[in-house]
Design an enzyme around this catalytic site. Structure first.
Site, PDB file in Angstrom:
ATOM      1  N   PRO A   2       0.812  -1.204   0.000  1.00 54.80           N
ATOM      2  CA  PRO A   2       0.000   0.000   0.000  1.00 54.80           C
ATOM      3  C   PRO A   2       0.849   1.259   0.000  1.00 54.80           C
ATOM      4  O   PRO A   2       1.702   1.443   0.846  1.00 54.80           O
ATOM      5  CB  PRO A   2      -0.794  -0.104   1.293  1.00 54.80           C
ATOM      6  CG  PRO A   2      -0.559  -1.459   1.813  1.00 54.80           C
ATOM      7  CD  PRO A   2       0.771  -1.862   1.289  1.00 54.80           C
ATOM      8  N   GLU A   3       0.560   2.090  -0.957  1.00 47.61           N
ATOM      9  CA  GLU A   3       1.137   3.423  -1.006  1.00 47.61           C
ATOM     10  C   GLU A   3      -0.001   4.377  -0.657  1.00 47.61           C
ATOM     11  O   GLU A   3      -1.072   3.929  -0.253  1.00 47.61           O
ATOM     12  CB  GLU A   3       1.708   3.684  -2.407  1.00 47.61           C
ATOM     13  CG  GLU A   3       2.702   2.598  -2.815  1.00 47.61           C
ATOM     14  CD  GLU A   3       3.279   2.765  -4.209  1.00 47.61           C
ATOM     15  OE1 GLU A   3       3.367   3.910  -4.669  1.00 47.61           O
ATOM     16  OE2 GLU A   3       3.641   1.749  -4.820  1.00 47.61           O
ATOM     17  N   LYS A  59       1.679   7.023   4.830  1.00 47.27           N
ATOM     18  CA  LYS A  59       1.128   5.673   4.667  1.00 47.27           C
ATOM     19  C   LYS A  59       0.630   5.116   6.001  1.00 47.27           C
ATOM     20  O   LYS A  59       0.410   3.908   6.129  1.00 47.27           O
ATOM     21  CB  LYS A  59       2.192   4.740   4.059  1.00 47.27           C
ATOM     22  CG  LYS A  59       2.648   5.169   2.664  1.00 47.27           C
ATOM     23  CD  LYS A  59       3.806   4.330   2.144  1.00 47.27           C
ATOM     24  CE  LYS A  59       4.410   4.950   0.885  1.00 47.27           C
ATOM     25  NZ  LYS A  59       5.662   4.298   0.470  1.00 47.27           N
ATOM     26  N   ARG A 280      15.276  -1.215  -6.462  1.00 44.60           N
ATOM     27  CA  ARG A 280      13.889  -1.630  -6.682  1.00 44.60           C
ATOM     28  C   ARG A 280      13.666  -1.968  -8.144  1.00 44.60           C
ATOM     29  O   ARG A 280      14.261  -1.353  -9.029  1.00 44.60           O
ATOM     30  CB  ARG A 280      12.924  -0.486  -6.308  1.00 44.60           C
ATOM     31  CG  ARG A 280      13.195   0.195  -4.985  1.00 44.60           C
ATOM     32  CD  ARG A 280      12.968  -0.722  -3.807  1.00 44.60           C
ATOM     33  NE  ARG A 280      11.634  -1.248  -3.755  1.00 44.60           N
ATOM     34  CZ  ARG A 280      10.587  -0.620  -3.188  1.00 44.60           C
ATOM     35  NH1 ARG A 280      10.740   0.551  -2.634  1.00 44.60           N
ATOM     36  NH2 ARG A 280       9.408  -1.194  -3.163  1.00 44.60           N
TER      37      ARG A 280
END
Length: 295
Positions: A2-3, A59, A280
């Site tokens: 979740p962002e 977040k 990433r």
DNA sequence: CACTTGACCTGTCCGC
DNA sequence: TGCGGACAGGTCAAGT
């Protein structure tokens, strides 16, 4: 997982589902990482409390209780907060393609039970996420809250503010810089890639080599993709579900994220590539986002 | 100091 | 089918 858009979606969903409910029971698994508070604190400040409101900052989610305490939640990569009403029997009747079946399941870390027999499940496969009880007034003093950058969707977060903050990271790559939560809040791997494609910037470009004009465009793209994703209920690339267990549909609108091997929407003859930047997985269009000295 | 890398966990997918 | 390795949406601590 979740962002910002996903956490915001969970926040809005939970708001209409649990605000006003009274907590009857809180049970957790035996991993203190998921829920470090001791039983005494829970008995005093959670049991019998009602949920006054739900907020998001960056977040993080905050469930404010009538006792002056708040349950603060970080979903990290695979966390979910799923609500089930008592008529849903916590299992049967869910669509077969649903990501969440009968609850609790193997990944359930915390269960909050309300007076009307409904339940809130905190699931987290990888156990990176956590739920922690804080006095509500102490939340602004949490180290993370002191350091975290502005909310990208707020009007006051202008290009001028963004540029001055991101210039502190002139030595690193633009992708690492926008993932840095102290520069601005809420950007994660999906929306980093999506917004950099929008602004036609290669993710490995050093911040110092990017013009103010390009940075202003990048902020515009960040605001755009985040706003769009909130409208679409977030991105479900793997685990993410909203407060009712539903997937988000932003991935139907994604331009690069997990689209490697597919055509770029600006150049039907070139394919999205997957590379590695800032440790990433990173998705780019090599034509829209060439590696250049200056931007 | 600024920046990069590895660790935290579990599950899945891919190649041998 | 089994096994090892790489990888997954986020952040820290430790290393350079």
């Amino acid at each position: 997982m979740p962002e910002l858009p996903e956490v915001e979606t969970v926040c809005r969903g939970l708001g209409s589902l649990i605000v006003g409910h009274t907590i009857r029971l809180l049970s957790c698994d035996d991993s203190p990482r998921s829920f470090p508070n001791i039983k005494t604190e829970v008995d005093l400040f959670v049991i019998g409390a009602s949920v006054m409101g739900i907020r998001r900052r960056a977040k993080l989610l905050m469930l404010d209780l009538s006792t002056g305490y708040s349950l603060v939640v970080h979903l990290k990569m695979t966390g979910q907060l799923v609500y089930r009403g008592d008529t849903q029997d916590f299992g049967a009747g869910h669509p077969s393609d649903s990501l969440v079946g009968e609850l609790p399941d193997k990944s359930t870390r915390v269960i909050i039970e309300f007076n009307n027999n409904s339940k809130l499940f905190f699931n987290d496969q990888r156990k990176f996420g956590w739920m922690k009880l804080y006095p509500t007034v102490e939340i602004p003093n949490i180290d993370f809250m002191q350091k975290v950058g502005p909310e990208p969707l707020e009007k006051e977060f202008t290009a001028k503010v963004f540029i001055s903050r991101i210039r502190r990271r002139n030595g690193t790559t633009i992708k690492a810089a926008i993932l840095d939560q102290t520069v601005l809040a809420g950007v994660g791997n999906i929306y980093a890639d999506e917004s950099l494609w929008g602004a036609k910037i290669h993710p490995a470009t050093r911040v110092k080599n990017i013009s103010d004009k390009k940075l202003a465009l990048l902020l515009k793209e960040i605001k755009y993709v985040m706003g769009l994703s909130i409208e679409k209920g977030g991105s479900t690339s793997k685990n993410y579900v909203d407060a009712e267990g539903n997937k988000g549909s932003y991935m139907d609108f994604a331009r690069v994220f997990q689209r490697n091997g597919l055509a770029c929407s600006r150049h039907s003859d070139t394919m999205i590539e997957k590379i590695r930047v800032a440790g990433r997985g990173t998705h780019i269009c090599p034509v829209c986002q060439p590696e250049t000295e200056a931007n």
